[in-house]
Scaffold this motif. Sequence first.
Motif, PDB file in Angstrom:
ATOM      1  N   ARG A 274       0.866  -1.180   0.000  1.00 37.57           N
ATOM      2  CA  ARG A 274       0.000   0.000   0.000  1.00 37.57           C
ATOM      3  C   ARG A 274       0.902   1.229   0.000  1.00 37.57           C
ATOM      4  O   ARG A 274       1.898   1.277   0.707  1.00 37.57           O
ATOM      5  CB  ARG A 274      -0.868   0.017   1.248  1.00 37.57           C
TER       6      ARG A 274
ATOM      7  N   GLN B 146       0.884   5.818  -0.643  1.00 34.99           N
ATOM      8  CA  GLN B 146       0.196   7.069  -0.948  1.00 34.99           C
ATOM      9  C   GLN B 146       0.968   7.682  -2.102  1.00 34.99           C
ATOM     10  O   GLN B 146       2.075   8.182  -1.914  1.00 34.99           O
ATOM     11  CB  GLN B 146       0.181   8.006   0.251  1.00 34.99           C
TER      12      GLN B 146
ATOM     13  N   ASP C 179      -4.371   7.016  -1.971  1.00 38.82           N
ATOM     14  CA  ASP C 179      -4.197   5.703  -1.362  1.00 38.82           C
ATOM     15  C   ASP C 179      -4.278   4.648  -2.460  1.00 38.82           C
ATOM     16  O   ASP C 179      -5.285   4.560  -3.161  1.00 38.82           O
ATOM     17  CB  ASP C 179      -5.285   5.421  -0.321  1.00 38.82           C
TER      18      ASP C 179
ATOM     19  N   ARG D  63      -1.687  15.540   0.255  1.00 38.23           N
ATOM     20  CA  ARG D  63      -1.629  14.100   0.501  1.00 38.23           C
ATOM     21  C   ARG D  63      -1.641  13.370  -0.833  1.00 38.23           C
ATOM     22  O   ARG D  63      -1.984  13.928  -1.865  1.00 38.23           O
ATOM     23  CB  ARG D  63      -2.760  13.621   1.393  1.00 38.23           C
ATOM     24  N   GLY D  64      -1.276  12.106  -0.783  1.00 38.67           N
ATOM     25  CA  GLY D  64      -1.266  11.285  -1.987  1.00 38.67           C
ATOM     26  C   GLY D  64      -2.528  10.451  -2.111  1.00 38.67           C
ATOM     27  O   GLY D  64      -3.388  10.451  -1.237  1.00 38.67           O
TER      28      GLY D  64
END
Length: 121
Positions: free
Chosen positions: A44, A46, A77, A74-75
């Motif tokens: 996982r 970002q 997910d 933010r990136g």
Amino acid sequence: MAEQQKESTKEESKDDAKEEPKVHSLACPCGKLKMVIQGQLRYRVQCLCVDCRARVICSKVKNPAIQELTDYKRGVDAYYFGNALLVSDEAKKLVDFFKVKDDANSINMKSSCCGQLMAVI
């Protein structure tokens, strides 16, 4: 000594046993499109790349995080699984595919009911 050998054999047989593949459910926000992913989560992240942000923005989902993505706060997910996406015939009717750019290497899958980005192939 014999007891140690027995314990060692038990441990080896546990390691050699094949695990059943894990099953993960996937659904769009409105709940009409449901799919199953069979297999282990590989990783996982970002992601901050232009293509990942464009995928989310192009999907046109009402998502408050879109502004955070476009502002680089933010990136996206991203969850990576093996190739084990199971889609029923009924669910296939609710799926659309698109590319962010004509020369993109990946194809994006979104729900036609509510526009949720579901997978990248």
